[in-house]
Write an enzyme that holds these catalytic residues in place. Structure first.
Site, PDB file in Angstrom:
ATOM      1  CD  GLU A  77      -2.886  -3.075  11.045  1.00  0.00           C
ATOM      2  OE1 GLU A  77      -2.428  -3.407   9.934  1.00  0.00           O
ATOM      3  OE2 GLU A  77      -2.305  -3.285  12.119  1.00  0.00           O
TER       4      GLU A  77
ATOM      5  CG  ASN B   1       7.373   0.170   9.737  1.00  0.00           C
ATOM      6  OD1 ASN B   1       7.040   1.315   9.483  1.00  0.00           O
ATOM      7  ND2 ASN B   1       8.156  -0.541   8.943  1.00  0.00           N
TER       8      ASN B   1
ATOM      9  CD  GLU C 282      -1.201   0.137   3.709  1.00  0.00           C
ATOM     10  OE1 GLU C 282      -2.371  -0.212   3.494  1.00  0.00           O
ATOM     11  OE2 GLU C 282      -0.783   0.453   4.832  1.00  0.00           O
TER      12      GLU C 282
ATOM     13  CD  GLU D 192      -3.291  -0.421  14.666  1.00  0.00           C
ATOM     14  OE1 GLU D 192      -2.530  -0.202  13.706  1.00  0.00           O
ATOM     15  OE2 GLU D 192      -2.947  -1.029  15.693  1.00  0.00           O
TER      16      GLU D 192
END
Length: 671
Positions: A288, A235, A200, A275
């Site tokens: 998500e 991340n 994405e 989220e």
């Protein structure tokens, strides 16, 4: 209500669930691998069942072993914690077939939202704004490159079944997509048993904000405010807070209502998290849904007063939510730091070993300040190569964000760990970073503020003066103790000179030190050699205490103290430095001593952590350029790429794929 539940997890989350179950009068069963025989969650539970070898794929991820442990102990329900089987649709189905209740959402909701690809499809169908991306099956790295080219760089490659930052890579070019795709798939397979990934668009300068939802089996769903999770590294979340300094009440309500609508669309019936990636302009996109309890749930519990684990248990038992949306109020501010077994001075590489000393900050709730420590370890325990390197989650709550941050800073400085490397110095430095304190956040915060990584910090300004003052105070207390030893100088009292030269490594600060009542008075010496006004230090510190806790002119501080030859090593606000307190004569002599320097290891590639060599990417005699991949090492379910720091030629390779190496073991040499 259940009489006995089993926790299908380990570490701090297993201990966290046990605490609530114990308060509710529910018996608990722990499961453990051979590596966790002496773990804290095993000790805390009423019963414990061995379920296999250290590897998660042979123990914590084996559904049949969990079901058998329930049958063996008579556990009526299972709490999955987070990670492992918590978002695996097959797990609650297997429990249901065995007549055991799953303390989490129904399998249909997990199928719809737990899978990152399917959740985006469901969100798009529900007209929820989503980030541009490709949600189909990606065949190989070439297919991933074509997709990335169409979306536009940078892109994020992310494990479909993932979480916790594992199976995730950001790619800025075709070459990085190819490498990142294969690494993400390998990590996803190792961590979740599912190697599917999706691609994405990566939003530049985003914030990561999530909404906590809570539903029951009677169609009721509410949201419990938001959490700001923008402080991330690789991340993976490092610091979380609630509420978010970005949101206003109107935006919070929009995000909350959207999260609830999404949860209702899939009949969600437990605690879960929706989220969002948010822009600095308060725009937001669905990212998500995590169909489980989040690692960072304590900050929500502290600002709402709701025990999420208790609510999950009650909902699973069929009870209706006792809380309506109108009853949810956010009070004060909470901040959480994740303490990891990793070396911040070596690019945060994992560290394993025994916790020789583990002295966490005291858990207190006093004068409007709460300090909470969620942990799954204890002194003498071991941080294993097999699992996530988390040591603890340190959480503070206060009436304001500034007060919560100040409490967190002090709590971090008083959190004493020896035996392994850990990220407390980095967290402590972060807590005192001006940009963090201003709330000017993004997911790129750490990369932007620490572009060359985290390195040893030189004490400066007020921090240097504090460390010098505490060093002098500690030396003074040690001197007082020595003078109490009997039989010295025929019983005569020796008057100590007050002037001291305090060295922070080789940086000198002159001061006067002396006892004034129950305080130690420090007077810093100015350029003209005159001592200034007194700064009063109060502390109950005594020789042997690992942390100096007290006040300087009424300001509460904590400084870690480790004895070294001729001095003491002090750590405060991310600065750690050897401190030597000399008389003027001693300082003059010390200046004549030679300074030792560390040996040069620039022509060697050393293993930065204990781990498995997955691959060696070069051959002997090969010329390499700075930034090229040399080897891949796997530790704690993460694959770490070791790259050349400079141009050179490979002289000799000392390790091969499949070898298990200790930290600092030699991998290869350059000529």
């Amino acid at each position: 209500m259940f009489k006995k539940i089993l926790i299908a997890n380990r570490g701090e989350i297993a201990c966290r669930v046990i605490k609530t179950a114990r308060r509710m009068g529910i018996e608990t069963v722990a499961v453990y691998s051979e590596a966790d025989r002496g773990a804290l969650h095993v000790e805390m539970a009423d019963e414990a069942v061995l379920i296999g070898p250290p590897a998660a794929a042979e123990s914590y991820l084996v559904i049949d072993k969990i079901v058998e442990a329930c049958r063996k102990t008579g556990a009526q329900a299972v709490h999955p914690g987070y990670g492992f089987l918590s978002e695996r649709e097959a797990f609650p189905r297997a429990l249901e077939a065995a007549g055991i209740v799953f303390i989490g959402p129904n399998p249909g909701a997990i199928a719809a939202m737990g899978d990152k690809i399917e959740s985006k499809k469901a969100a798009a169908k529900a007209k929820v704004s989503t980030v541009p991306g490709y949600l189909g099956v990606i065949e190989d790295d070439k297919h991933a490159v074509r997709i990335a080219d169409e979306i536009g760089y940078p892109v994020m490659i992310k494990a479909s079944a993932g979480g916790g930052g594992k199976g995730m890579r950001i790619a800025h070019s075709k070459a990085e997509v190819g490498e990142g795709f294969n690494l993400a798939k390998a990590e996803a397979k190792a961590s979740f048993g599912d190697d599917r990934v999706f691609v994405e668009k990566f939003i530049v300068d985003p914030r990561h904000i999530e909404i906590q939802v809570l539903g029951d089996k009677h169609g009721n769903v509410i949201y419990l405010g938001e959490r700001e999770c923008s402080i991330q590294r690789r991340n993976q979340k490092v610091i979380e807070e609630a509420p978010s300094p970005l949101l206003d009440e109107a935006t919070r309500r929009k995000m909350g209502e959207q999260a609830v609508a999404l949860a209702k669309a899939v009949n969600y019936d437990s605690a879960g998290t929706v989220e969002f990636v948010a822009g600095q302009d308060k725009s937001f996109y669905f990212l998500e849904m995590n169909t489980r309890l989040q690692v960072e749930h304590p900050v929500t519990e502290l600002v709402t007063g709701v025990d999420l684990v208790e609510q999950m248990i009650r909902v699973a038992a069929g009870e209706k939510l006792a809380i309506a949306q109108k009853d949810v109020t956010l009070t004060g501010w909470a901040v959480e730091s994740r303490l990891y077994a990793e070396d911040p001075f070596r690019n945060f590489l994992p560290s394993i070993g025994r916790l020789v000393k583990y002295r966490p900050s005291a858990e207190v709730s006093k004068d409007g300040i709460t300090v909470r420590n969620d942990t799954g370890v204890q002194e003498g325990g071991e941080i294993s190569i097999h699992y996530d390197p988390m040591i603890a989650k340190l959480v503070t709550h206060a009436p304001s964000r500034a007060a919560a941050i100040e409490a967190q800073s002090t709590a971090l400085d008083s959190f004493y760990v020896d035996g392994i490397r850990h990220n407390i110095p980095f967290l402590s430095a972060l807590m005192n970073h001006p940009r963090w304190r201003e709330g000017n956040l993004s997911t790129g915060f750490i990369a932007e503020e620490f572009p060359k990584g985290f390195s040893v910090r030189v004490p400066e300004g007020e921090v240097a003066r504090r460390i010098a003052a505490v060093g002098a105070a500690i030396d003074h207390v040690l001197g007082e103790r020595k003078r109490q030893i009997s039989g010295q100088m025929g019983g005569r009292v020796v008057q100590r000179e007050r002037r001291r030269a305090v060295w922070l490594d080789r940086q000198e600060i002159q001061l006067d030190v002396g006892r004034e009542g129950d305080a130690i008075a420090i007077r810093f010496v100015g350029a003209e050699g005159k001592a200034g006004n007194a700064h009063l230090l109060h502390s109950p510190w005594k020789p042997g205490d690992p942390v100096w806790q007290g006040t300087i002119d009424g300001h509460i501080i904590a400084v870690q103290a480790r004895p070294i030859a001729n001095g003491i090593r002090l750590a405060h606000q991310g600065v750690e430095v050897p401190v030597y307190v000399w008389t003027e004569a001693e300082a003059a002599s010390a200046k004549l001593m030679p300074v030792t320097t560390a040996s040069d290891t620039g022509k060697k590639l050393l293993c930065p952590m204990p781990g498995l060599i997955v691959s060696i990417a070069v051959t002997e005699g090969q010329e390499v350029k700075a930034g090229e991949t040399l080897a891949v090492v796997e530790a704690m379910k993460m694959q770490n790429v070791l790259r050349a720091e400079r141009d050179g030629t490979v002289k000799k390779i000392h390790a091969s794929a499949g070898a298990t190496l200790a930290v600092d073991a030699l991998i290869l040499e350059f000529s």
